[in-house]
Design a protein around this motif. Structure first.
Motif, PDB file in Angstrom:
ATOM      1  N   ASP A  19       0.829  -1.255  -0.109  1.00 52.95           N
ATOM      2  CA  ASP A  19       0.050   0.132  -0.123  1.00 52.95           C
ATOM      3  C   ASP A  19       0.791   1.337  -0.088  1.00 52.95           C
ATOM      4  O   ASP A  19       2.146   1.141   0.425  1.00 52.95           O
ATOM      5  N   SER A  20       0.270   2.344  -0.271  1.00 53.00           N
ATOM      6  CA  SER A  20       1.110   3.548  -0.444  1.00 53.00           C
ATOM      7  C   SER A  20       0.092   4.753  -0.071  1.00 53.00           C
ATOM      8  O   SER A  20      -1.024   4.842   0.175  1.00 53.00           O
ATOM      9  N   LEU A  21       0.924   5.806   0.356  1.00 58.00           N
ATOM     10  CA  LEU A  21       0.119   6.973   0.671  1.00 58.00           C
ATOM     11  C   LEU A  21       1.024   8.291   0.452  1.00 58.00           C
ATOM     12  O   LEU A  21       2.173   8.433   0.898  1.00 58.00           O
ATOM     13  N   GLU A  22       0.357   8.922  -0.020  1.00 57.62           N
ATOM     14  CA  GLU A  22       1.030  10.303  -0.398  1.00 57.62           C
ATOM     15  C   GLU A  22       0.957  11.389   0.551  1.00 57.62           C
ATOM     16  O   GLU A  22      -0.218  11.713   0.788  1.00 57.62           O
ATOM     17  N   ILE A  23       2.039  12.066   1.039  1.00 60.18           N
ATOM     18  CA  ILE A  23       2.106  13.070   2.018  1.00 60.18           C
ATOM     19  C   ILE A  23       2.195  14.317   1.523  1.00 60.18           C
ATOM     20  O   ILE A  23       2.995  14.716   0.608  1.00 60.18           O
ATOM     21  N   ARG A  24       1.117  15.088   1.866  1.00 63.44           N
ATOM     22  CA  ARG A  24       0.901  16.533   1.360  1.00 63.44           C
ATOM     23  C   ARG A  24       1.039  17.583   2.650  1.00 63.44           C
ATOM     24  O   ARG A  24      -0.387  17.949   3.022  1.00 63.44           O
ATOM     25  N   GLY A  25       1.866  17.854   3.405  1.00 62.74           N
ATOM     26  CA  GLY A  25       1.992  18.916   4.528  1.00 62.74           C
ATOM     27  C   GLY A  25       1.309  18.358   5.681  1.00 62.74           C
ATOM     28  O   GLY A  25       1.362  19.054   6.624  1.00 62.74           O
ATOM     29  N   ASP A  26       1.060  17.020   5.803  1.00 58.53           N
ATOM     30  CA  ASP A  26       0.775  16.431   7.089  1.00 58.53           C
ATOM     31  C   ASP A  26       1.336  14.959   7.062  1.00 58.53           C
ATOM     32  O   ASP A  26       1.285  14.220   6.370  1.00 58.53           O
ATOM     33  N   GLY A  27       2.421  14.875   8.040  1.00 59.06           N
ATOM     34  CA  GLY A  27       3.014  13.638   8.233  1.00 59.06           C
ATOM     35  C   GLY A  27       2.305  12.460   9.095  1.00 59.06           C
ATOM     36  O   GLY A  27       2.816  11.335   9.234  1.00 59.06           O
ATOM     37  N   ASN A  28       0.940  12.857   9.265  1.00 59.78           N
ATOM     38  CA  ASN A  28       0.385  11.499   9.791  1.00 59.78           C
ATOM     39  C   ASN A  28      -0.183  10.476   8.729  1.00 59.78           C
ATOM     40  O   ASN A  28      -0.174  11.018   7.626  1.00 59.78           O
ATOM     41  N   PHE A  29      -0.228   9.298   9.123  1.00 57.64           N
ATOM     42  CA  PHE A  29      -0.306   8.140   8.030  1.00 57.64           C
ATOM     43  C   PHE A  29      -0.926   7.000   8.646  1.00 57.64           C
ATOM     44  O   PHE A  29      -1.021   6.736  10.055  1.00 57.64           O
ATOM     45  N   GLU A  30      -1.718   6.304   7.789  1.00 61.65           N
ATOM     46  CA  GLU A  30      -2.388   4.792   8.739  1.00 61.65           C
ATOM     47  C   GLU A  30      -2.412   4.024   7.284  1.00 61.65           C
ATOM     48  O   GLU A  30      -2.876   4.511   6.423  1.00 61.65           O
ATOM     49  N   PHE A  31      -1.840   2.857   7.814  1.00 61.24           N
ATOM     50  CA  PHE A  31      -2.228   1.621   6.794  1.00 61.24           C
ATOM     51  C   PHE A  31      -3.086   0.490   7.415  1.00 61.24           C
ATOM     52  O   PHE A  31      -2.722   0.409   8.620  1.00 61.24           O
ATOM     53  N   VAL A  32      -3.757  -0.072   6.831  1.00 62.68           N
ATOM     54  CA  VAL A  32      -4.731  -1.254   7.307  1.00 62.68           C
ATOM     55  C   VAL A  32      -4.350  -2.634   6.480  1.00 62.68           C
ATOM     56  O   VAL A  32      -4.793  -2.139   4.888  1.00 62.68           O
ATOM     57  N   THR A  33      -3.958  -3.455   6.587  1.00 61.24           N
ATOM     58  CA  THR A  33      -4.017  -4.732   5.813  1.00 61.24           C
ATOM     59  C   THR A  33      -4.018  -6.146   6.287  1.00 61.24           C
ATOM     60  O   THR A  33      -4.179  -6.135   7.741  1.00 61.24           O
ATOM     61  N   ASP A  34      -4.541  -7.010   5.632  1.00 59.00           N
ATOM     62  CA  ASP A  34      -4.357  -8.390   6.085  1.00 59.00           C
ATOM     63  C   ASP A  34      -3.241  -9.127   6.412  1.00 59.00           C
ATOM     64  O   ASP A  34      -2.314  -8.766   5.381  1.00 59.00           O
ATOM     65  N   VAL A  35      -3.041  -9.716   7.337  1.00 59.18           N
ATOM     66  CA  VAL A  35      -1.652 -10.515   7.462  1.00 59.18           C
ATOM     67  C   VAL A  35      -1.937 -11.872   7.795  1.00 59.18           C
ATOM     68  O   VAL A  35      -2.407 -12.372   8.779  1.00 59.18           O
TER      69      VAL A  35
END
Length: 233
Positions: free
Chosen positions: A54-70
């Motif tokens: 998965d990927s997430l483009e950051i624009r001005g805010d360093g917060n992130f979250e990924f949810v995935t099956d393991v």
């Protein structure tokens, strides 16, 4: 790392065990302090190739979250691509499994300043990495000293430092084996043996493999450790 990144539209192969049961969910969230622009990737090596899950483009805010099956516990990576033309210090490794992880770091020291809070296995993995870093630093210092002595043609120092290097390596291997035996009920055990001491004495590795519970022996890294043993025969 000798693997190559390959973004697969077929990464459903890795998550083919998808289920509505949240018991298989891994949530990875956090903040990259100071990051104004860049892309974060959640990565794993399902076989021999590094895959972007998965990927997430950051624009001005360093917060992130990924949810995935393991499907099963594994080593995952949080990778930062911030177009700084520097591939070093941009990838954080953690031992991922179902549960919640919180990763806090800075954009300019992404790996070095990372603090990863997660499961009990992640705590054990951090402990292992810290100790391995000490072993590796000691070996690096000794290797530099050995090179200096070789250039100076100081045979006595060469022999002494060479012996110290061998002893340091032996302690590193014994520590890894002891760690694996102590945590034999965790997927961490076959992972550290496979990743760090695959060239150790086959009898010692076989003793570890035979001590693993059936579910751990049948796990991804249990199978990899078994392959190592088979190739040594």
């Amino acid at each position: 790392m000798k693997s190559f990144i390959y973004t697969l539209p077929l990464l459903l192969l890795f998550v083919s065990c998808h289920t509505e049961d949240d018991g298989n969910k891994m949530v990875v969230s956090g903040n990259v302090k100071g990051l104004k622009k860049g892309t974060l990737f959640l990565q794993v090596i399902p076989d021999s190739t590094l895959v972007n899950l998965d990927s997430l483009e950051i624009r001005g805010d360093g917060n992130f979250e990924f949810v995935t099956d393991v499907p099963e516990p594994d080593v995952f990576y949080l990778y930062l691509d911030n177009a700084d033309n520097n591939s070093l210090n941009d990838r954080i490794a953690f031992f991922g499994e179902a549960g919640t992880y919180r990763i806090m770091t800075r954009w300019d020291a992404f790996e070095a300043d990372a603090a990863v809070n997660g499961t009990e296995n992640q705590k054990k993995y951090e402990e292992f990495k810290e100790n391995m870093s000490r072993f590796n630093l000691k070996q690096l210092e000794l290797s530099r000293a050995l090179r200096t002595s070789q250039i100076a043609q100081d045979s006595i120092a060469v022999d002494s430092i060479g012996l110290a290097l061998d002893q340091s390596l032996r302690r590193k291997y014994l520590y890894t084996l002891n760690f694996a035996h102590t945590h034999k009920s965790s997927e961490l055990a076959p992972y550290v043996a496979w990743a760090e001491i695959a060239d150790a004495n086959p009898k010692l590795l076989d003793s570890l493999y035979r001590a693993l519970p059936a579910d751990i022996a049948d796990s991804k890294y249990g199978e990899k450790l078994k392959e190592v043993l088979e190739n040594q025969q």
